[in-house]
Design an enzyme around this catalytic site. Structure first.
Site, PDB file in Angstrom:
ATOM      1  N   LYS A  54      -3.924  -9.350   3.671  1.00 23.09           N
ATOM      2  CA  LYS A  54      -4.488  -8.020   3.926  1.00 23.09           C
ATOM      3  C   LYS A  54      -5.055  -7.916   5.335  1.00 23.09           C
ATOM      4  CE  LYS A  54      -4.909  -6.010  -0.550  1.00 23.09           C
ATOM      5  NZ  LYS A  54      -5.571  -5.169  -1.510  1.00 23.09           N
ATOM      6  N   LYS A  83       5.737  -8.502  -4.464  1.00 26.64           N
ATOM      7  CA  LYS A  83       5.239  -7.862  -5.693  1.00 26.64           C
ATOM      8  C   LYS A  83       5.167  -6.341  -5.510  1.00 26.64           C
ATOM      9  CE  LYS A  83       0.297  -7.355  -5.351  1.00 26.64           C
ATOM     10  NZ  LYS A  83      -0.738  -6.780  -6.088  1.00 26.64           N
ATOM     11  N   LYS A 106       0.696  -0.836  -4.960  1.00 23.21           N
ATOM     12  CA  LYS A 106       0.457   0.585  -4.693  1.00 23.21           C
ATOM     13  C   LYS A 106       0.174   0.838  -3.221  1.00 23.21           C
ATOM     14  CE  LYS A 106      -4.207   0.273  -6.600  1.00 23.21           C
ATOM     15  NZ  LYS A 106      -4.572  -0.562  -7.591  1.00 23.21           N
TER      16      LYS A 106
HETATM   17  P1  ATP Z   1      -2.991  -3.249  -3.830  1.00 25.06           P
HETATM   18  O1  ATP Z   1      -1.549  -2.869  -3.926  1.00 25.06           O
HETATM   19  O2  ATP Z   1      -3.830  -2.193  -3.151  1.00 25.06           O
HETATM   20  O3  ATP Z   1      -3.224  -4.637  -3.365  1.00 25.06           O
HETATM   21  P2  ATP Z   1      -3.187  -3.995  -6.533  1.00 25.06           P
HETATM   22  O4  ATP Z   1      -2.405  -3.085  -7.419  1.00 25.06           O
HETATM   23  O5  ATP Z   1      -2.647  -5.336  -6.213  1.00 25.06           O
HETATM   24  O6  ATP Z   1      -3.582  -3.186  -5.264  1.00 25.06           O
HETATM   25  P3  ATP Z   1      -5.488  -3.794  -8.284  1.00 25.06           P
HETATM   26  O7  ATP Z   1      -5.333  -2.344  -8.472  1.00 25.06           O
HETATM   27  O8  ATP Z   1      -6.900  -4.199  -8.173  1.00 25.06           O
HETATM   28  O9  ATP Z   1      -4.673  -4.310  -7.041  1.00 25.06           O
HETATM   29  O10 ATP Z   1      -4.800  -4.571  -9.463  1.00 25.06           O
HETATM   30  C1  ATP Z   1      -5.114  -4.304 -10.782  1.00 25.06           C
HETATM   31  C2  ATP Z   1      -4.474  -5.311 -11.691  1.00 25.06           C
HETATM   32  O11 ATP Z   1      -3.042  -5.197 -11.655  1.00 25.06           O
HETATM   33  C3  ATP Z   1      -4.764  -6.763 -11.281  1.00 25.06           C
HETATM   34  O12 ATP Z   1      -5.016  -7.503 -12.453  1.00 25.06           O
HETATM   35  C4  ATP Z   1      -3.505  -7.228 -10.619  1.00 25.06           C
HETATM   36  O13 ATP Z   1      -3.323  -8.618 -10.750  1.00 25.06           O
HETATM   37  C5  ATP Z   1      -2.457  -6.472 -11.423  1.00 25.06           C
HETATM   38  N1  ATP Z   1      -1.235  -6.271 -10.642  1.00 25.06           N
HETATM   39  C6  ATP Z   1      -1.127  -5.661  -9.443  1.00 25.06           C
HETATM   40  N2  ATP Z   1       0.155  -5.627  -9.018  1.00 25.06           N
HETATM   41  C7  ATP Z   1       0.892  -6.253  -9.994  1.00 25.06           C
HETATM   42  C8  ATP Z   1       2.292  -6.552 -10.146  1.00 25.06           C
HETATM   43  N3  ATP Z   1       3.180  -6.198  -9.225  1.00 25.06           N
HETATM   44  N4  ATP Z   1       2.689  -7.200 -11.263  1.00 25.06           N
HETATM   45  C9  ATP Z   1       1.797  -7.554 -12.221  1.00 25.06           C
HETATM   46  N5  ATP Z   1       0.462  -7.308 -12.131  1.00 25.06           N
HETATM   47  C10 ATP Z   1       0.005  -6.670 -11.041  1.00 25.06           C
END
Ligand code: ATP
Ligand code: LTN
Length: 332
Positions: A113, A196, A199
């Site tokens: 990040k 991965k 968002k």
């Molecule tokens: P950013 O994209 O801004 O880094 P994020 O989606 O990774 O955000 P969070 O919104 O805090 O971060 O994640 C919420 C939950 O979703 C966490 O438990 C994270 O591990 C899970 N998560 C996020 N992306 C994935 C993915 N691609 N596959 C499975 N689990 C995910």
């Protein structure tokens, strides 16, 4: 360890993706019938990168609505906003004084990040300590998250053990609850299946949002990167795009991967089936989400959640303050 108490958090940093749902929130819904559960909208974590204040406020409330639309029940689980319970940031400071700079420097999420930010804030650096505070305040035995949070949880366990060794048994050392890759632990980007689904990705074709309308979902899946050949088989190495779509189809339809494997001749019908399965899975969530938009409903649920969380968190905070040698105000 026995499954007793669950804590997890999600940042209101944007609309939820199918990755968030399949990797984490889907499990929250299952767990709420098996353990005492706390689900938190971690608004202070979102502040670690620049946010527009009005949008952050709206996204915080909307994420709580989405939690409920996905099946979390505020009468069963404690659903609340992190900044409503000041003990989170208070404990975070105390734990920062027990965490080493070297440990935080090793965090891969920080490295990734901070590469994309013009300036890197101290908050982005100490982010995992606030996450540890979130979890440790509630004596969580299990933390359901996606695969990307493994390293942060390991740090949380190290901090808890260090504290317990120095000041005596205080914190429950939590266990990660992470689904295997084939069960949604790491849903990949639709446009680059080696990354991965996130968002924060700048290309909206790379993710499906829980609020995407059916036509948008169809278009995104039609455009999704697939691999050479025509066979629909599970092989993360040689067929990462197809394997990712197979996992999505499996989790949205209830079919096992071996039931999907070899079923298709070419990708066209396969992709259509993936899209329709996702649309069908999201339809009831989207319907409930629209119903929850009525003013005042979510605010009421969050106020109750904060009161319940606060009662537990403030007790734990006082124990920690006392053990570390701070004079408790109520003892004066
Ligand atoms: P950013 O994209 O801004 O880094 P994020 O989606 O990774 O955000 P969070 O919104 O805090 O971060 O994640 C919420 C939950 O979703 C966490 O438990 C994270 O591990 C899970 N998560 C996020 N992306 C994935 C993915 N691609 N596959 C499975 N689990 C995910
Ligand atoms: N860092 C997590 C969000 C998060 C969290 C938590 C997850 C903040 N505090 C406590 C589980 C438990 C992420 O998914 N990006």
């Amino acid at each position: 360890m026995e499954l007793k108490t669950v804590f997890s958090g999600v940042q209101p940093s944007g609309a939820l993706t199918l990755g968030n749902y399949l990797g984490a929130i889907r499990n929250f819904v299952d767990l709420q019938h098996k353990a005492k559960c706390y689900f938190c909208v971690v608004d202070q974590h979102a502040l670690t990168i620049p946010q527009d204040p009005a949008r952050l406020r709206e996204r915080t409330l909307d994420l709580a609505r989405l939690f409920i639309a996905c099946g979390l029940d505020p009468d069963i689980s404690t659903i609340f906003v992190q900044s409503h319970v000041p003990a989170h940031s208070q404990l975070s400071w105390l734990l920062e004084c027990m965490t080493y700079v070297g440990e935080l420097r090793r965090m891969t999420q920080f490295k990734e990040k901070s590469r994309t930010q013009e300036v890197v804030t101290t908050g982005l650096f100490t982010y995992p300590v606030l996450m540890a505070a979130d979890i440790l305040l509630y004596d969580a035995t299990h933390v359901p998250v996606g695969d990307d949070q493994k390293q942060h949880l390991e740090l949380c366990r190290n901090i808890a053990n260090r504290f317990n060794n120095r000041f005596g048994e205080t914190f429950v050392v939590p266990e990660p609850y992470i689904p295997p890759r084939q069960a949604g632990g790491r849903i990949m980007s639709l446009t680059d299946p080696t990354k991965k689904m996130a968002k924060s990705d700048e290309n909206p074709d790379s993710y499906i949002l829980l609020t995407d309308p059916p036509d948008v979902i169809r278009a995104k899946i039609r455009k999704a990167t697939t691999d050479a050949g025509r066979e629909v088989i599970y092989d993360e190495k040689t067929k990462p795009g197809v394997s990712n779509l197979m996992v999505i189809l499996s989790l949205c339809s209830g079919l096992r991967l071996d039931e999907i494997s070899g079923r298709y001749d070419g990708y066209a019908q396969f992709k259509k089936d993936v899209a329709e399965a996702v649309i069908a899975k999201l339809e009831p969530i989207q319907r409930r989400h629209r119903e929850l938009s009525e003013p005042g409903a979510i605010e009421h649920a969050l106020a109750i959640g904060a009161t319940r969380a606060e009662a537990v968190a403030s007790r734990k905070l006082a124990t920690v303050q006392d053990k570390m040698g701070l004079v408790l105000r109520e003892s004066l």
